[in-house]
Design an enzyme around this catalytic site. Sequence first.
Site, PDB file in Angstrom:
ATOM      1  N   ILE A   1       0.741  -1.210  -0.061  1.00 48.60           N
ATOM      2  CA  ILE A   1      -0.080  -0.111   0.190  1.00 48.60           C
ATOM      3  C   ILE A   1       0.824   1.174   0.049  1.00 48.60           C
ATOM      4  O   ILE A   1       0.331   2.314  -0.344  1.00 48.60           O
ATOM      5  CB  ILE A   1      -1.028  -0.112   1.398  1.00 48.60           C
ATOM      6  CG1 ILE A   1      -2.320   0.695   0.900  1.00 48.60           C
ATOM      7  CG2 ILE A   1      -0.158   0.265   2.361  1.00 48.60           C
ATOM      8  CD1 ILE A   1      -3.340   0.587   1.908  1.00 48.60           C
TER       9      ILE A   1
ATOM     10  N   ASN B   1      11.673  -8.497   7.167  1.00 46.76           N
ATOM     11  CA  ASN B   1      11.858  -8.064   8.699  1.00 46.76           C
ATOM     12  C   ASN B   1      11.226  -9.155   9.744  1.00 46.76           C
ATOM     13  O   ASN B   1      10.229  -9.344   9.468  1.00 46.76           O
ATOM     14  CB  ASN B   1      11.221  -6.712   8.456  1.00 46.76           C
ATOM     15  CG  ASN B   1      11.622  -5.444   7.822  1.00 46.76           C
ATOM     16  OD1 ASN B   1      12.976  -5.246   7.429  1.00 46.76           O
ATOM     17  ND2 ASN B   1      10.857  -4.791   6.916  1.00 46.76           N
TER      18      ASN B   1
ATOM     19  N   GLY C   1      12.318  -3.543  12.063  1.00 44.28           N
ATOM     20  CA  GLY C   1      11.403  -2.519  11.269  1.00 44.28           C
ATOM     21  C   GLY C   1       9.982  -3.438  11.207  1.00 44.28           C
ATOM     22  O   GLY C   1       9.268  -2.873  10.370  1.00 44.28           O
ATOM     23  N   GLN C   2       9.929  -4.492  11.477  1.00 44.01           N
ATOM     24  CA  GLN C   2       8.519  -5.500  11.234  1.00 44.01           C
ATOM     25  C   GLN C   2       7.703  -4.592  11.861  1.00 44.01           C
ATOM     26  O   GLN C   2       7.630  -4.401  12.939  1.00 44.01           O
ATOM     27  CB  GLN C   2       8.558  -6.876  11.648  1.00 44.01           C
ATOM     28  CG  GLN C   2       7.419  -7.567  11.355  1.00 44.01           C
ATOM     29  CD  GLN C   2       7.574  -9.104  11.727  1.00 44.01           C
ATOM     30  OE1 GLN C   2       8.466  -9.639  12.421  1.00 44.01           O
ATOM     31  NE2 GLN C   2       6.577  -9.955  11.293  1.00 44.01           N
TER      32      GLN C   2
ATOM     33  N   HIS D   1       5.953 -12.213   6.004  1.00 40.53           N
ATOM     34  CA  HIS D   1       5.836 -11.681   4.636  1.00 40.53           C
ATOM     35  C   HIS D   1       7.171 -11.258   4.135  1.00 40.53           C
ATOM     36  O   HIS D   1       8.187 -10.952   4.682  1.00 40.53           O
ATOM     37  CB  HIS D   1       4.785 -10.237   4.495  1.00 40.53           C
ATOM     38  CG  HIS D   1       5.337  -9.557   5.207  1.00 40.53           C
ATOM     39  ND1 HIS D   1       5.126  -9.404   6.632  1.00 40.53           N
ATOM     40  CD2 HIS D   1       5.784  -7.981   4.984  1.00 40.53           C
ATOM     41  CE1 HIS D   1       5.220  -7.996   7.157  1.00 40.53           C
ATOM     42  NE2 HIS D   1       6.217  -7.280   6.231  1.00 40.53           N
TER      43      HIS D   1
HETATM   44  P1  AMP Z   1       6.996  -4.889   7.526  1.00 42.94           P
HETATM   45  O1  AMP Z   1       7.799  -3.370   8.083  1.00 42.94           O
HETATM   46  O2  AMP Z   1       8.076  -5.576   7.033  1.00 42.94           O
HETATM   47  O3  AMP Z   1       6.039  -5.393   8.676  1.00 42.94           O
HETATM   48  O4  AMP Z   1       5.912  -4.547   6.245  1.00 42.94           O
HETATM   49  C1  AMP Z   1       4.800  -4.038   6.193  1.00 42.94           C
HETATM   50  C2  AMP Z   1       4.029  -3.785   4.945  1.00 42.94           C
HETATM   51  O5  AMP Z   1       2.850  -3.800   4.940  1.00 42.94           O
HETATM   52  C3  AMP Z   1       4.467  -2.346   4.697  1.00 42.94           C
HETATM   53  O6  AMP Z   1       5.637  -1.966   3.717  1.00 42.94           O
HETATM   54  C4  AMP Z   1       3.300  -1.412   4.549  1.00 42.94           C
HETATM   55  O7  AMP Z   1       3.276  -0.417   3.668  1.00 42.94           O
HETATM   56  C5  AMP Z   1       2.534  -2.794   4.205  1.00 42.94           C
HETATM   57  N1  AMP Z   1       0.929  -2.656   4.329  1.00 42.94           N
HETATM   58  C6  AMP Z   1       0.342  -2.432   5.653  1.00 42.94           C
HETATM   59  N2  AMP Z   1      -0.877  -2.591   5.560  1.00 42.94           N
HETATM   60  C7  AMP Z   1      -1.144  -3.074   4.119  1.00 42.94           C
HETATM   61  C8  AMP Z   1      -2.265  -3.105   3.244  1.00 42.94           C
HETATM   62  N3  AMP Z   1      -3.579  -3.065   3.726  1.00 42.94           N
HETATM   63  N4  AMP Z   1      -2.132  -3.430   2.048  1.00 42.94           N
HETATM   64  C9  AMP Z   1      -0.979  -3.324   1.479  1.00 42.94           C
HETATM   65  N5  AMP Z   1       0.250  -3.467   2.111  1.00 42.94           N
HETATM   66  C10 AMP Z   1       0.124  -3.322   3.312  1.00 42.94           C
END
Ligand code: AMP
Length: 116
Positions: free
Chosen positions: A34, A89, A95-96, A102
Amino acid sequence: MVQGEKSIFSKIIAHEISAKIIAETDDLIVIEDIAPKAEIHYLIIPKKEIRDVQSFHQGDFVLAGKMFEMAQQLSRTIPGAEQFRLVINSGEKVGQKVFHLHMHFLAGKMFFKDVV
Ligand code: AMP
């Protein structure tokens, strides 16, 4: 996230909230991030609820292999994604933010400076 509460990705997997779905298999879903950090920024997400790499059980390593296989498939089918970067992460301190495992799939122009 409160213990026992569904993560945002579990809600996406259950189609309870919408996302741009790029690919879906029995085990994985791939969505567009997103808030993209690159021209192409996808998230390869196992449908199984696994918090992070530290939480893997023996059987989960097969699933990890499928995540890599999906990355290879994306690189072969998405124009501009022939070369790519993969990031996981695994832990809040690095940074997670979403505690449902994922893998970030990043390709094309990166919107950030190199971290490694
Ligand atoms: P992390 O920091 O590795 O946990 O990454 C989480 C990722 O999820 C970030 O890059 C966010 O931009 C992404 N994210 C959070 N909510 C959504 C959503 N509803 N749809 C798509 N991506 C998302």
